[in-house]
Motif scaffolding. Structure first.
Motif, mmCIF file in Angstrom:
data_model
loop_
_atom_site.group_PDB
_atom_site.id
_atom_site.type_symbol
_atom_site.label_atom_id
_atom_site.label_comp_id
_atom_site.label_asym_id
_atom_site.label_seq_id
_atom_site.Cartn_x
_atom_site.Cartn_y
_atom_site.Cartn_z
ATOM 1 N N THR A 93 73.305 32.973 32.728
ATOM 2 C CA THR A 93 72.038 32.417 32.525
ATOM 3 C C THR A 93 70.664 33.287 33.215
ATOM 4 O OG1 THR A 93 72.314 31.024 34.234
ATOM 5 C CG2 THR A 93 72.844 30.063 32.444
ATOM 6 N N THR A 100 71.330 26.337 37.820
ATOM 7 C CA THR A 100 72.500 25.961 36.982
ATOM 8 C C THR A 100 73.178 24.773 37.271
ATOM 9 O OG1 THR A 100 74.094 27.201 38.133
ATOM 10 C CG2 THR A 100 72.838 28.312 36.471
ATOM 11 N N PHE A 115 78.423 22.786 34.375
ATOM 12 C CA PHE A 115 77.623 23.821 33.294
ATOM 13 C C PHE A 115 77.203 23.131 32.191
ATOM 14 C CE2 PHE A 115 77.131 27.536 30.669
ATOM 15 C CZ PHE A 115 76.554 28.167 31.227
ATOM 16 N N ASN A 120 73.281 24.007 30.271
ATOM 17 C CA ASN A 120 72.994 25.422 30.351
ATOM 18 C C ASN A 120 73.684 26.260 29.308
ATOM 19 O OD1 ASN A 120 72.387 26.107 33.248
ATOM 20 N ND2 ASN A 120 74.059 24.558 33.699
ATOM 21 N N THR A 124 72.362 30.496 27.182
ATOM 22 C CA THR A 124 72.878 31.753 27.784
ATOM 23 C C THR A 124 72.294 32.930 27.121
ATOM 24 O OG1 THR A 124 74.645 31.565 26.180
ATOM 25 C CG2 THR A 124 74.646 30.351 28.255
#
Length: 507
Positions: A93, A100, A115, A120, A124
């Protein structure tokens, strides 16, 4: 064997250059309108490979020659979240752990579930590149906790080959989710995990080169993470080797360290005495096959005509203590845990070395920069492209964080144990949560960030110029705290700023 068609760069680009020379045009203007000449990116990620104690480049001479010597080595590469899941989340990320929501391997502030729960997966480096028209793929280790939802394939990945159990750390008897199909690997020499990741890397690159589509590939072997052994072909040449005895190895006097280390110093020292040299021997042996994997990737890029238009990154998720301060594993704010090897090569990268503080969170914005994809404001890291061009302005400090093992001691490195090898000792060998600020001269750490109120926390301060091995905590005594009050005040305020930063404020 299927014949390989000439790639978009092996013939098209070469023909464009010849035409440009003949006509006086630039190579770029001579390229066909339909050719996608954006660069490829290959990220080769080792597991628990430190840059402080392990002689990385001597152990991996091919990688040194093919990536480091062809490009730039960052001699101050750091993993600010020095445990596997948190480190990998930051690589994917470009964000610090407090953004995060991943500060350890499991629990409310760790693991794959955190995550995903924190959103998240939508931002990415893989989703950004995929949405920009890149072909994306990975093989090997992803995030700790994926084994709890092994059928899951995160968005953004066109070719998914992720390990879904902790046997991946053993190198054998593991299972990969290969684009929705569970494939079991056994104990045959061909099943050795690093070799499987290498074979999948070569196939992806070959197929992507044929397609004419720019690509991003993540080669994520678990080498040299304990207890992966050397590949069968390297067993005979792997000789017992004692780990280096640096000045802080089995540190004799830890009385100035935080209370968690003082209280557990004896079992930690005993564990190191029993396992450290064996671990180090296996690590050196395992790096041989990782080195061969890197060479195979570079050879495939060259054979397919893609090498000159491919950026290569070699690094590790975090470092490894190897007995420093009586510590095994990683997680600590000390140099051995946080320093990682980092070398970058590619079309615009000149050979050389840089002492810029390069962080794991810098990799995603750098990759996006190379691909011509805008870097989102939410990203905490900074693109290394400016440093690689020789720009002088760069960070002079950074934040480091760890979320701890949780109330029951099972949310940190316990999550990395191979089934059937669990031992209660691993819970003792973890450490509390902390946050720290690392400048070019000092390391300042606040311990028990998540476990204790602020008045009950413990502190460390090291002057890295005079004490590079972090043997003397300058603020352990009342006299030391008084003598360094101004420095502590400045660093504590800066640490508070960084633990609350997001996006541009972190840069």
């Amino acid at each position: 064997m299927r014949p390989i068609r000439p790639s978009r760069r092996s013939l098209t680009a070469a023909a464009a250059v010849l035409l440009a020379v003949a006509s006086g045009m630039s190579a770029a203007s001579a390229a066909p309108d339909d050719a996608d000449t954006r660069p490829n990116v290959v990220l080769i990620l080792a597991d628990d490979l430190d840059a402080t104690t392990t002689p990385v480049w001597q152990a991996m001479p091919r990688t040194a020659a093919l990536i480091r010597d062809r490009g730039t080595e960052f001699t101050d590469g750091f993993a600010p979240m020095p445990i596997c899941c948190a480190a990998r989340a930051s690589i994917l990320t470009g964000e610090y752990g407090h953004n995060t929501g991943v500060l350890t391997n499991s629990g409310p502030v760790g693991g794959f579930e955190s995550f995903r729960a924190n959103g998240n997966e939508s931002h990415t480096v893989a989703t950004a590149l995929h949405n920009a028209g890149y072909r994306t793929g990975m093989a090997g280790k992803y995030l700790n906790g994926l084994e709890h939802d092994p059928g899951h394939i995160p968005p953004g990945w066109d070719d998914w080959n992720a390990g879904v159990d902790n046997f991946l750390y053993s190198g054998y008897n593991y299972t990969l989710n290969e684009n929705g199909t569970f494939v079991e690997y056994g104990i045959a020499p061909a099943d050795y995990e690093t070799d499987v990741v290498g074979a999948k890397s070569r196939k992806f690159i070959t197929d992507a080169a044929e397609s004419g589509q720019p690509f991003f590939w993540l080669a994520s072997s678990t080498s040299p993470h304990f207890p992966i052994p050397p590949a069968p072909r390297h067993l005979a040449e792997t000789r017992p080797t004692a780990a280096p005895r640096s000045p802080n190895y089995q540190e004799p006097d830890v009385s100035d360290k935080p209370s968690w280390l003082v209280d557990t110093a004896a079992p930690r020292a005993a564990t190191i005495a029993a396992t450290n040299d064996i671990d180090y021997t296996n690590r050196l042996g395992a790096l041989k096959s990782l080195d061969e994997m890197v060479a195979g990737i570079v050879e495939t890029l060259a054979r397919t005509g893609e090498l000159d238009n491919t950026y290569l990154i070699f690094t590790s998720d975090n470092g490894y203590s190897l007995g420093a301060h009586r510590l095994t594993q990683k997680m600590a704010p000390y140099e051995e845990s946080m320093r990682v090897p980092l070398a970058v090569s590619g079309p615009t990268v000149e050979p050389g070395r840089s002492d810029a503080m390069a962080l794991s969170i810098d990799l995603a914005p750098t990759i996006l920069d190379w691909a011509g994809v805008p870097v989102p404001d939410r990203v905490d890291g900074s693109s290394l492209t400016g440093v690689l061009r020789g720009d002088a302005r760069w960070r002079t400090d950074f934040l480091a964080e760890y979320g701890g093992p949780g109330a029951d001691g099972r949310e940190g490195i316990a999550q990395e144990q191979i089934p059937g090898t669990e031992t209660p000792l691993v819970y003792v060998l973890d450490m509390p949560s902390w946050s720290g600020v690392r400048t070019q001269r000092y390391l300042y750490v606040r311990w028990y960030e998540r476990e204790r109120p602020i008045e009950a926390r413990e502190y460390e301060l090291y002057d890295l110029r005079s004490d590079p091995y972090q043997l003397t905590n300058l603020v352990k005594t009342p006299e030391g705290r008084a003598a360094h009050a101004d420095i502590v005040d400045t660093l504590d305020r800066r640490l508070t700023e960084l633990t609350e930063c997001a996006g541009p404020a972190c840069r």
